[in-house]
Motif scaffolding. Structure first.
Motif, PDB file in Angstrom:
ATOM      1  N   TYR A   1       0.843  -1.199   0.000  1.00 56.08           N
ATOM      2  CA  TYR A   1       0.000   0.000   0.000  1.00 56.08           C
ATOM      3  C   TYR A   1       0.879   1.250   0.000  1.00 56.08           C
ATOM      4  CZ  TYR A   1      -3.217   3.606   1.661  1.00 56.08           C
ATOM      5  OH  TYR A   1      -3.940   4.765   1.784  1.00 56.08           O
TER       6      TYR A   1
ATOM      7  N   GLN B   1       2.426   1.771  -3.410  1.00 53.16           N
ATOM      8  CA  GLN B   1       1.478   2.212  -4.425  1.00 53.16           C
ATOM      9  C   GLN B   1       1.041   3.655  -4.231  1.00 53.16           C
ATOM     10  OE1 GLN B   1      -1.796  -0.556  -4.414  1.00 53.16           O
ATOM     11  NE2 GLN B   1      -0.676  -2.133  -5.544  1.00 53.16           N
ATOM     12  N   HIS B   2       1.072   4.132  -2.984  1.00 52.67           N
ATOM     13  CA  HIS B   2       0.571   5.478  -2.690  1.00 52.67           C
ATOM     14  C   HIS B   2       1.692   6.456  -2.339  1.00 52.67           C
ATOM     15  CE1 HIS B   2      -3.020   2.956  -2.249  1.00 52.67           C
ATOM     16  NE2 HIS B   2      -3.717   4.042  -2.512  1.00 52.67           N
TER      17      HIS B   2
ATOM     18  N   LEU C   1      -6.838   0.278   3.060  1.00 55.76           N
ATOM     19  CA  LEU C   1      -5.677  -0.486   2.630  1.00 55.76           C
ATOM     20  C   LEU C   1      -6.050  -1.503   1.558  1.00 55.76           C
ATOM     21  CD1 LEU C   1      -2.808  -1.766   4.840  1.00 55.76           C
ATOM     22  CD2 LEU C   1      -3.797  -3.263   3.132  1.00 55.76           C
ATOM     23  N   TYR C   2      -7.185  -2.168   1.751  1.00 52.63           N
ATOM     24  CA  TYR C   2      -7.576  -3.235   0.839  1.00 52.63           C
ATOM     25  C   TYR C   2      -8.441  -2.754  -0.328  1.00 52.63           C
ATOM     26  CZ  TYR C   2      -5.724  -6.726   4.068  1.00 52.63           C
ATOM     27  OH  TYR C   2      -4.894  -7.486   4.851  1.00 52.63           O
TER      28      TYR C   2
ATOM     29  N   ILE D   1      -5.855  -3.418  -3.073  1.00 52.05           N
ATOM     30  CA  ILE D   1      -4.989  -4.581  -2.856  1.00 52.05           C
ATOM     31  C   ILE D   1      -5.853  -5.737  -2.385  1.00 52.05           C
ATOM     32  CG2 ILE D   1      -3.066  -5.511  -1.482  1.00 52.05           C
ATOM     33  CD1 ILE D   1      -2.133  -2.604  -1.119  1.00 52.05           C
TER      34      ILE D   1
END
Length: 210
Positions: free
Chosen positions: A106, A109-110, A172-173, A176
């Protein structure tokens, strides 16, 4: 497990090993009969599919925060961003690996900076003692998808263990896949004892993990 074997009247002996540098290889080479892995990377599952059978047991949809009992994080709002402010202990793998820690992925990706405390010690062995050692009296934190850590928190009186809020977990999910716990065996027919063991482990996991 011992009680289940006793009740089944099977002549079956087993040993549980939490330490395997490469579980899949150990299963392929017959050093281990069955194993449990948590995985969210579908590409990795496709890669190992030619060698092993992986049966999904349970989706791990919660996250558990672990930190020192007096950690400064507990005095502020606990978010993914505030967690990333502190050294992070991972037992799941780096973002560039086939199997990676959802939190680190996470962050990657961010563009959220993080500091990995155990850079050279990441493995797939869920070891409460090692985790305790990394976090007690330090400013490190960990996020784990295993309810086992919460259930055994009474064994770690120096640590604070709590479930991450649903809002932060959903954040978070959002992009992902949450990990799923898989039971892994070598491809091919299983002996009757191993088949029974596979079924029994599956029942125990689904009953005990939340």
């Amino acid at each position: 497990m011992k009680n289940a074997i006793k009740e089944s009247h099977l002549d079956l002996k087993f040993s549980v090993s939490p330490n395997s540098d490469n579980l899949i290889t150990d299963i392929i080479e017959n050093r281990i009969d069955i194993g449990l892995i948590s995985e969210s990377n579908h590409e990795y599952l496709k890669q190992i599919d030619t060698h092993v059978d992986a049966v999904a047991l349970k989706r791990l949809s919660h996250l558990y925060l672990v930190c020192d009992l007096h950690h400064p994080l507990l005095k502020q709002e606990i978010t993914l961003e505030s967690i990333a402010q502190y050294p992070y202990v991972s037992i799941l793998g780096k973002p560039e690996q086939a199997t990676s820690d959802p939190f680190l992925l996470y962050c990657s990706q961010h563009q959220l900076a993080y500091r990995l405390k155990n850079e050279d010690l990441i493995n797939h062995n869920f070891n409460i003692e090692a985790l305790n050692q990394h976090i007690t009296d330090t400013d490190a934190v960990a996020l784990l998808p295993f309810s086992k850590i919460y259930d055994h928190s009474n064994q770690m009186p120096n640590l604070h263990v709590c479930r991450l809020s649903e809002i932060e977990t959903e954040r978070l999910y959002l992009s992902i896949h949450s990990p799923t716990l898989y039971l892994v065996t070598k491809k091919g027919p299983l002996s009757s004892n191993i088949s029974w063991l596979v079924d029994t482990v599956g029942h125990i996991v689904n009953r005990s993990i939340h």
